[in-house]
Design a protein around this motif. Structure first.
Motif, PDB file in Angstrom:
ATOM      1  N   LEU A 229       1.542   9.327  -4.178  1.00  0.00           N
ATOM      2  CA  LEU A 229       0.872  10.561  -3.783  1.00  0.00           C
ATOM      3  C   LEU A 229       1.868  11.567  -3.208  1.00  0.00           C
ATOM      4  O   LEU A 229       1.817  12.757  -3.519  1.00  0.00           O
ATOM      5  CB  LEU A 229      -0.231  10.265  -2.764  1.00  0.00           C
ATOM      6  CG  LEU A 229      -1.450   9.510  -3.294  1.00  0.00           C
ATOM      7  CD1 LEU A 229      -2.403   9.187  -2.153  1.00  0.00           C
ATOM      8  CD2 LEU A 229      -2.160  10.313  -4.370  1.00  0.00           C
ATOM      9  N   VAL A 230       2.757  11.080  -2.335  1.00  0.00           N
ATOM     10  CA  VAL A 230       3.782  11.966  -1.774  1.00  0.00           C
ATOM     11  C   VAL A 230       4.766  12.378  -2.861  1.00  0.00           C
ATOM     12  O   VAL A 230       5.218  13.524  -2.926  1.00  0.00           O
ATOM     13  CB  VAL A 230       4.515  11.275  -0.607  1.00  0.00           C
ATOM     14  CG1 VAL A 230       5.698  12.100  -0.127  1.00  0.00           C
ATOM     15  CG2 VAL A 230       3.549  11.028   0.549  1.00  0.00           C
TER      16      VAL A 230
ATOM     17  N   ILE B 234       0.833  -1.206   0.000  1.00  0.00           N
ATOM     18  CA  ILE B 234       0.000   0.000   0.000  1.00  0.00           C
ATOM     19  C   ILE B 234       0.865   1.252   0.000  1.00  0.00           C
ATOM     20  O   ILE B 234       0.606   2.211  -0.737  1.00  0.00           O
ATOM     21  CB  ILE B 234      -0.966  -0.007   1.202  1.00  0.00           C
ATOM     22  CG1 ILE B 234      -2.032  -1.078   1.008  1.00  0.00           C
ATOM     23  CG2 ILE B 234      -1.621   1.354   1.399  1.00  0.00           C
ATOM     24  CD1 ILE B 234      -2.911  -1.314   2.215  1.00  0.00           C
ATOM     25  N   VAL B 235       1.919   1.247   0.801  1.00  0.00           N
ATOM     26  CA  VAL B 235       2.799   2.417   0.851  1.00  0.00           C
ATOM     27  C   VAL B 235       3.488   2.619  -0.492  1.00  0.00           C
ATOM     28  O   VAL B 235       3.529   3.738  -1.022  1.00  0.00           O
ATOM     29  CB  VAL B 235       3.827   2.286   1.992  1.00  0.00           C
ATOM     30  CG1 VAL B 235       4.908   3.351   1.891  1.00  0.00           C
ATOM     31  CG2 VAL B 235       3.125   2.388   3.331  1.00  0.00           C
ATOM     32  N   LYS B 236       4.030   1.543  -1.072  1.00  0.00           N
ATOM     33  CA  LYS B 236       4.741   1.669  -2.351  1.00  0.00           C
ATOM     34  C   LYS B 236       3.806   1.966  -3.516  1.00  0.00           C
ATOM     35  O   LYS B 236       4.165   2.694  -4.436  1.00  0.00           O
ATOM     36  CB  LYS B 236       5.533   0.401  -2.641  1.00  0.00           C
ATOM     37  CG  LYS B 236       6.749   0.244  -1.765  1.00  0.00           C
ATOM     38  CD  LYS B 236       7.496  -1.029  -2.079  1.00  0.00           C
ATOM     39  CE  LYS B 236       8.683  -1.192  -1.141  1.00  0.00           C
ATOM     40  NZ  LYS B 236       9.375  -2.471  -1.342  1.00  0.00           N
TER      41      LYS B 236
ATOM     42  N   ASN C 287       9.657   7.365  -6.370  1.00  0.00           N
ATOM     43  CA  ASN C 287      10.451   6.597  -5.423  1.00  0.00           C
ATOM     44  C   ASN C 287      10.972   7.531  -4.337  1.00  0.00           C
ATOM     45  O   ASN C 287      11.807   8.395  -4.599  1.00  0.00           O
ATOM     46  CB  ASN C 287      11.613   5.905  -6.151  1.00  0.00           C
ATOM     47  CG  ASN C 287      12.387   4.981  -5.251  1.00  0.00           C
ATOM     48  OD1 ASN C 287      12.042   4.789  -4.098  1.00  0.00           O
ATOM     49  ND2 ASN C 287      13.444   4.412  -5.785  1.00  0.00           N
ATOM     50  N   LEU C 288      10.504   7.345  -3.103  1.00  0.00           N
ATOM     51  CA  LEU C 288      10.926   8.220  -2.011  1.00  0.00           C
ATOM     52  C   LEU C 288      12.376   8.002  -1.615  1.00  0.00           C
ATOM     53  O   LEU C 288      12.987   8.879  -1.007  1.00  0.00           O
ATOM     54  CB  LEU C 288      10.025   8.006  -0.795  1.00  0.00           C
ATOM     55  CG  LEU C 288       8.568   8.421  -0.956  1.00  0.00           C
ATOM     56  CD1 LEU C 288       7.808   8.106   0.322  1.00  0.00           C
ATOM     57  CD2 LEU C 288       8.438   9.874  -1.297  1.00  0.00           C
ATOM     58  N   ASP C 289      12.944   6.858  -1.959  1.00  0.00           N
ATOM     59  CA  ASP C 289      14.331   6.578  -1.611  1.00  0.00           C
ATOM     60  C   ASP C 289      15.304   7.500  -2.342  1.00  0.00           C
ATOM     61  O   ASP C 289      16.461   7.614  -1.960  1.00  0.00           O
ATOM     62  CB  ASP C 289      14.677   5.117  -1.911  1.00  0.00           C
ATOM     63  CG  ASP C 289      13.902   4.155  -1.021  1.00  0.00           C
ATOM     64  OD1 ASP C 289      13.492   4.580   0.084  1.00  0.00           O
ATOM     65  OD2 ASP C 289      13.705   3.002  -1.426  1.00  0.00           O
ATOM     66  N   VAL C 290      14.852   8.163  -3.372  1.00  0.00           N
ATOM     67  CA  VAL C 290      15.709   9.052  -4.158  1.00  0.00           C
ATOM     68  C   VAL C 290      15.977  10.362  -3.415  1.00  0.00           C
ATOM     69  O   VAL C 290      17.005  10.994  -3.622  1.00  0.00           O
ATOM     70  CB  VAL C 290      15.058   9.336  -5.541  1.00  0.00           C
ATOM     71  CG1 VAL C 290      15.853  10.335  -6.338  1.00  0.00           C
ATOM     72  CG2 VAL C 290      14.898   8.041  -6.303  1.00  0.00           C
ATOM     73  N   TYR C 291      15.085  10.761  -2.512  1.00  0.00           N
ATOM     74  CA  TYR C 291      15.255  12.025  -1.806  1.00  0.00           C
ATOM     75  C   TYR C 291      16.430  11.932  -0.840  1.00  0.00           C
ATOM     76  O   TYR C 291      16.423  11.153   0.107  1.00  0.00           O
ATOM     77  CB  TYR C 291      13.986  12.389  -1.025  1.00  0.00           C
ATOM     78  CG  TYR C 291      12.804  12.693  -1.911  1.00  0.00           C
ATOM     79  CD1 TYR C 291      12.830  13.785  -2.765  1.00  0.00           C
ATOM     80  CD2 TYR C 291      11.679  11.906  -1.886  1.00  0.00           C
ATOM     81  CE1 TYR C 291      11.750  14.076  -3.578  1.00  0.00           C
ATOM     82  CE2 TYR C 291      10.594  12.179  -2.681  1.00  0.00           C
ATOM     83  CZ  TYR C 291      10.631  13.259  -3.528  1.00  0.00           C
ATOM     84  OH  TYR C 291       9.565  13.545  -4.327  1.00  0.00           O
TER      85      TYR C 291
END
Length: 149
Positions: free
Chosen positions: A33-34, A25-27, A41-45
Motif C-alpha cells: 500500500l505504501v 502483515i507489513v510485508k 519493497n520499501l528497502d529500495v528507498y
C-alpha cells in the motif's frame, strides 16, 4: 517464582510468533500500500548523502546511502505491533483490573456495614442487660443512646 518464569517463557514464545505475524502483515499488506507510489519493497528507498552512490562491479556499495526505506519499514512494523499489543492485551487487562478493584471495594463496603451493624446490636444487648441489672427494669441510659467505642 516458578510460575512467573513459566509465564515469562510463554510470553517470549508467543511474542516471537506474534512478531512473525506482524512482519508478514507489513510485508504483504502495508508495504504494497505504501509502495503504491513507487516500489513494493520499501528497502529500495534510499537517499545519496555522498556521491557517487551505487554498486560497483564487485557488488559493494559506493558512496554514502541513507536507507530511509528500511527505517520506514521497521517503524511501520513497530507501530502495528504496539497498536495490537495495546488494544488486544493492555486495554482489556486494565479494564479487567479496574472491575476487580471495584468489586473488592464493594465487598469491603459491605463488610464494613455489617461490622457497624453488629456493633450496634451488641451495644443494644449491653444496654438491655444493664437495664435488667438495675432492678426495676429501667435503664440509667436513655433509649437509643449509643456510646462511642
Amino acid at each position: 517464582m516458578r510460575g512467573n518464569v513459566v509465564d515469562l517463557a510463554v510470553a517470549v514464545v508467543i511474542g516471537a510468533a506474534f512478531t512473525n505475524i506482524v512482519n508478514s502483515i507489513v510485508k504483504g499488506i502495508i508495504s504494497p500500500l505504501v509502495g503504491a507510489i513507487g516500489t513494493k519493497n520499501l528497502d529500495v528507498y534510499t537517499s545519496c548523502l555522498k556521491a557517487p552512490c551505487g554498486v560497483d562491479a564487485k557488488g559493494e556499495p559506493t558512496g554514502v546511502n541513507i536507507m530511509w526505506g528500511s527505517v520506514l519499514n521497521a517503524t511501520l512494523t513497530f507501530l502495528i505491533t504496539a497498536a495490537v499489543v495495546y488494544f488486544l492485551m493492555v486495554l482489556p487487562m486494565a479494564k479487567y483490573l479496574s472491575r476487580q478493584e471495584a468489586r473488592r471495594k464493594a465487598r469491603e463496603g459491605v463488610k464494613e456495614t455489617i461490622e457497624i451493624t453488629e456493633l450496634e446490636v451488641l451495644k443494644e444487648i449491653r444496654d438491655t442487660l444493664v437495664s435488667q441489672r438495675s432492678g426495676n427494669g429501667e435503664s440509667a441510659r436513655t433509649p437509643g443512646a449509643r456510646d462511642a467505642v
